[in-house]
Scaffold this motif. Structure first.
Motif, PDB file in Angstrom:
ATOM      1  N   ARG A  23      -2.805   3.480   4.473  1.00 33.99           N
ATOM      2  CA  ARG A  23      -3.929   3.846   3.601  1.00 33.99           C
ATOM      3  C   ARG A  23      -4.750   4.931   4.294  1.00 33.99           C
ATOM      4  O   ARG A  23      -5.112   4.776   5.456  1.00 33.99           O
ATOM      5  CB  ARG A  23      -4.803   2.633   3.314  1.00 33.99           C
ATOM      6  CG  ARG A  23      -4.119   1.611   2.450  1.00 33.99           C
ATOM      7  CD  ARG A  23      -5.056   0.444   2.095  1.00 33.99           C
ATOM      8  NE  ARG A  23      -4.363  -0.519   1.267  1.00 33.99           N
ATOM      9  CZ  ARG A  23      -3.703  -1.566   1.720  1.00 33.99           C
ATOM     10  NH1 ARG A  23      -3.661  -1.813   3.012  1.00 33.99           N
ATOM     11  NH2 ARG A  23      -3.088  -2.390   0.888  1.00 33.99           N
ATOM     12  N   GLU A  56       1.176   8.309  -9.078  1.00 32.80           N
ATOM     13  CA  GLU A  56       2.088   7.455  -8.314  1.00 32.80           C
ATOM     14  C   GLU A  56       3.406   8.194  -8.172  1.00 32.80           C
ATOM     15  O   GLU A  56       4.000   8.598  -9.163  1.00 32.80           O
ATOM     16  CB  GLU A  56       2.308   6.135  -9.052  1.00 32.80           C
ATOM     17  CG  GLU A  56       3.279   5.210  -8.363  1.00 32.80           C
ATOM     18  CD  GLU A  56       3.533   3.954  -9.172  1.00 32.80           C
ATOM     19  OE1 GLU A  56       4.657   3.814  -9.718  1.00 32.80           O
ATOM     20  OE2 GLU A  56       2.609   3.134  -9.278  1.00 32.80           O
ATOM     21  N   LYS A  72      -7.292   6.400   8.878  1.00 36.63           N
ATOM     22  CA  LYS A  72      -6.015   5.867   8.397  1.00 36.63           C
ATOM     23  C   LYS A  72      -5.842   4.440   8.883  1.00 36.63           C
ATOM     24  O   LYS A  72      -6.099   4.145  10.049  1.00 36.63           O
ATOM     25  CB  LYS A  72      -4.887   6.739   8.940  1.00 36.63           C
ATOM     26  CG  LYS A  72      -3.500   6.336   8.498  1.00 36.63           C
ATOM     27  CD  LYS A  72      -2.378   7.066   9.215  1.00 36.63           C
ATOM     28  CE  LYS A  72      -2.497   8.558   9.204  1.00 36.63           C
ATOM     29  NZ  LYS A  72      -1.296   9.215   9.775  1.00 36.63           N
ATOM     30  N   LYS A 119       3.989   6.391  -3.132  1.00 39.70           N
ATOM     31  CA  LYS A 119       2.718   6.972  -2.698  1.00 39.70           C
ATOM     32  C   LYS A 119       1.773   6.995  -3.888  1.00 39.70           C
ATOM     33  O   LYS A 119       2.117   7.510  -4.948  1.00 39.70           O
ATOM     34  CB  LYS A 119       2.917   8.386  -2.168  1.00 39.70           C
ATOM     35  CG  LYS A 119       1.653   9.016  -1.635  1.00 39.70           C
ATOM     36  CD  LYS A 119       1.947  10.362  -0.996  1.00 39.70           C
ATOM     37  CE  LYS A 119       0.922  10.640   0.068  1.00 39.70           C
ATOM     38  NZ  LYS A 119       1.339  11.707   0.951  1.00 39.70           N
ATOM     39  N   ASN A 120       0.584   6.401  -3.713  1.00 37.53           N
ATOM     40  CA  ASN A 120      -0.445   6.399  -4.742  1.00 37.53           C
ATOM     41  C   ASN A 120      -1.554   7.350  -4.313  1.00 37.53           C
ATOM     42  O   ASN A 120      -2.052   7.264  -3.190  1.00 37.53           O
ATOM     43  CB  ASN A 120      -1.033   4.990  -4.920  1.00 37.53           C
ATOM     44  CG  ASN A 120      -0.010   4.053  -5.517  1.00 37.53           C
ATOM     45  OD1 ASN A 120       0.477   4.267  -6.609  1.00 37.53           O
ATOM     46  ND2 ASN A 120       0.322   3.000  -4.783  1.00 37.53           N
ATOM     47  N   THR A 174      10.058   4.877  -1.176  1.00 38.18           N
ATOM     48  CA  THR A 174       8.676   4.900  -0.713  1.00 38.18           C
ATOM     49  C   THR A 174       7.802   5.226  -1.917  1.00 38.18           C
ATOM     50  O   THR A 174       8.141   6.099  -2.710  1.00 38.18           O
ATOM     51  CB  THR A 174       8.475   5.975   0.379  1.00 38.18           C
ATOM     52  OG1 THR A 174       9.269   5.629   1.509  1.00 38.18           O
ATOM     53  CG2 THR A 174       7.019   6.101   0.787  1.00 38.18           C
ATOM     54  N   GLU A 225      -5.549   7.643  -0.459  1.00 35.38           N
ATOM     55  CA  GLU A 225      -4.095   7.617  -0.618  1.00 35.38           C
ATOM     56  C   GLU A 225      -3.552   6.304  -0.075  1.00 35.38           C
ATOM     57  O   GLU A 225      -4.113   5.737   0.859  1.00 35.38           O
ATOM     58  CB  GLU A 225      -3.424   8.751   0.161  1.00 35.38           C
ATOM     59  CG  GLU A 225      -3.797  10.124  -0.286  1.00 35.38           C
ATOM     60  CD  GLU A 225      -3.086  11.209   0.530  1.00 35.38           C
ATOM     61  OE1 GLU A 225      -2.080  10.899   1.224  1.00 35.38           O
ATOM     62  OE2 GLU A 225      -3.542  12.350   0.481  1.00 35.38           O
ATOM     63  N   GLU A 226      -2.451   5.868  -0.648  1.00 42.77           N
ATOM     64  CA  GLU A 226      -1.770   4.671  -0.157  1.00 42.77           C
ATOM     65  C   GLU A 226      -0.272   4.914  -0.259  1.00 42.77           C
ATOM     66  O   GLU A 226       0.219   5.343  -1.295  1.00 42.77           O
ATOM     67  CB  GLU A 226      -2.151   3.459  -1.011  1.00 42.77           C
ATOM     68  CG  GLU A 226      -1.415   2.194  -0.633  1.00 42.77           C
ATOM     69  CD  GLU A 226      -1.744   1.058  -1.570  1.00 42.77           C
ATOM     70  OE1 GLU A 226      -2.451   0.139  -1.147  1.00 42.77           O
ATOM     71  OE2 GLU A 226      -1.283   1.104  -2.727  1.00 42.77           O
ATOM     72  N   SER A 227       0.446   4.649   0.834  1.00 43.25           N
ATOM     73  CA  SER A 227       1.899   4.768   0.846  1.00 43.25           C
ATOM     74  C   SER A 227       2.492   3.413   1.209  1.00 43.25           C
ATOM     75  O   SER A 227       2.063   2.790   2.177  1.00 43.25           O
ATOM     76  CB  SER A 227       2.370   5.817   1.858  1.00 43.25           C
ATOM     77  OG  SER A 227       1.895   7.090   1.497  1.00 43.25           O
TER      78      SER A 227
END
Length: 174
Positions: free
Chosen positions: A108, A80, A115, A89-90, A87, A97-99
């Motif tokens: 995502r 993370e 996306k 981001k994971n 922001t 990925e997830e932002s």
């Protein structure tokens, strides 16, 4: 610098204050290392990079950079990253990925590269290698294909198709 044991107060991630016994060691190429056996905590500070690397007993590693960026590396491999603008981001172990942006927008990215973007106004976009599609809260769906063709489907059932130049090919006005 000789090894020394002192009582220290650590301010961890701006959330909690922890008082414990620490041993300070000077190690070549590192400015300062705090080894804390009482609290199962290791803190490395890299002076040249102005970076703090904290390792917790559960395996969580937290890196704090001088620009305000914070990275958390979890034992299961998840990462993370919180950027200075907040922001988040994971990065997941399966490649997804997830932002999450400060305005509430969520992006995502799947392993296949597709996306999904969820906007705070209720609109949603899907990007794939074949098309880009925007879904509106009223149910309208607009799709743009890689060849430039556009298709808009309205809640009323109307469908409008345009070619890559914007010329209407089909318009089923109801």
């Amino acid at each position: 610098m000789p090894d020394q044991t002192v009582v220290c107060i650590l301010h961890l991630l701006h959330f909690s204050v922890l008082m414990c016994m620490c041993t300070y060691k000077h190690i070549k190429n590192f400015s300062l290392v705090k080894l804390n056996l009482n609290c199962f905590l290791q803190i490395y500070y890299y002076a040249d990079a102005k970076t703090t690397h904290t390792t917790y007993s559960d395996g969580l590693e937290v890196l704090q950079f001088s620009n305000g960026q914070i990275e958390k590396h979890y034992p299961d491999g998840k990462k993370e990253i919180t950027f200075p603008d907040q922001t988040i981001k994971n990065l997941f172990t399966d490649g997804q990925e997830e932002s999450i942006f400060p305005d509430g927008t969520i992006v995502r990215i799947q392993r296949d590269g597709s996306k999904t973007i969820e906007f705070n106004n209720g609109q949603r976009e899907l990007h794939t290698s074949q098309f880009k599609r925007r879904e509106y809260p009223d149910g309208t769906v607009k799709t743009v294909y890689m060849n430039g063709q556009q298709e808009t489907k309205y809640v009323s059932g109307r469908v409008r198709v345009k070619d890559k130049d914007g010329n209407i090919i089909i318009d089923t006005k109801l």
